[in-house]
Scaffold this active site. Structure first.
Site, short mmCIF file in Angstrom:
data_model
loop_
_atom_site.label_atom_id
_atom_site.label_comp_id
_atom_site.label_asym_id
_atom_site.label_seq_id
_atom_site.Cartn_x
_atom_site.Cartn_y
_atom_site.Cartn_z
N HIS A 136 37.78 19.62 79.19
CA HIS A 136 37.07 20.89 79.38
C HIS A 136 36.23 20.84 80.66
CE1 HIS A 136 38.05 23.04 75.71
NE2 HIS A 136 37.81 21.96 74.99
N ASP A 143 40.74 25.63 74.12
CA ASP A 143 40.72 25.77 72.67
C ASP A 143 41.21 27.18 72.35
OD1 ASP A 143 39.53 23.28 72.66
OD2 ASP A 143 37.50 24.06 72.36
N GLU A 201 42.32 17.88 66.53
CA GLU A 201 41.88 19.28 66.56
C GLU A 201 43.09 20.17 66.80
OE1 GLU A 201 37.38 18.49 68.40
OE2 GLU A 201 38.89 19.55 69.59
N HIS A 204 42.93 22.41 70.12
CA HIS A 204 42.61 21.85 71.44
C HIS A 204 43.86 21.32 72.15
CE1 HIS A 204 39.87 19.50 74.23
NE2 HIS A 204 41.03 18.89 74.43
#
Length: 224
Positions: A136, A143, A201, A204
């Site tokens: 990120h 996401d 996740e 992600h």
């Protein structure tokens, strides 16, 4: 050493930009000024951060409705490096005839925000360790989820966004068949468009070889 010297001569603008990135307290090169960011963009257009304004967004970090219970972004916006943005545009165009689209929760995240998150969740399954930084922070992680374009409703997924339990893992299988299908669909689509899944996740994804993009700590206000 000779080969490295020759390479830097051939790619002088890029080498110069890399040399000028200051190191933080962990010894990581982090772009901290708009001037340095713009210098890098001039040397390589793929470094440009593009504001996403043609897809649905739901930026929880611009509110208190997130796992930190704090407002982390000054306003709701999603920025991505040009290659990541263009890949998602292609995916969105692929989905539209099926009545589906993308909803993005987060893209570029200033390094300072990663530090705040780590203080609350010091677990590298769900938060990035500031000693390494995050995709990120490089502007190449995203996401997201899938939505029905007609209603804007999200397709059922294993958990809500930022659920830090095993149910969010890609190998968690005790789920309804529809949820498993939706998770698999999202992963297949993202991988087909050049992204890599984070196994812990379901939401992600990041571009391959993210380290070719430098870490950044420039606030959203400066990017406007």
């Amino acid at each position: 050493m000779k080969n490295i010297f020759i390479l830097c001569l051939l790619l002088a603008p890029l080498c110069l930009a890399a040399q000028e990135i200051p190191l933080n307290k962990y010894g990581l090169p982090v772009v901290t000024t708009r001037q340095l960011y713009e210098q890098q963009v001039r040397a390589d257009g793929q470094m440009r951060l593009i504001k996403v304004d043609n897809m649905a967004i739901d930026v929880k970090y611009a509110t208190t409705q997130n796992f930190t219970k704090k407002v982390l972004y000054p306003f709701a916006a999603v920025y991505l490096r040009q290659p990541a943005y263009e890949a998602l545009v292609r995916l969105q165009e692929f989905l539209e005839p099926m009545g589906l689209g993308l909803k993005i929760f987060d893209g570029y995240r200033p390094y300072r925000v990663t530090e705040k998150m780590w203080e609350i969740v010091p677990d590298d399954r769900y938060a990035a360790d500031p000693k390494t930084g995050s995709g990120h922070n490089r502007g190449v992680a995203v996401d997201l989820t899938l939505i029905y374009l007609k209603t804007g409703q999200e397709l059922p997924m294993p958990t809500p966004y930022d659920d830090f339990t095993e149910k969010a893992h890609h190998d968690y299988m005790d789920l309804d068949p529809e949820v498993l299908e939706n998770r698999t669909l999202l992963r297949s689509l993202m991988e087909a468009h050049g992204f890599v899944a984070l196994e812990t996740e379901w939401w992600h994804y990041y571009l391959k070889n993210p380290s070719r993009f430098p870490l950044m700590d420039i606030g959203f206000e400066e990017l406007q």
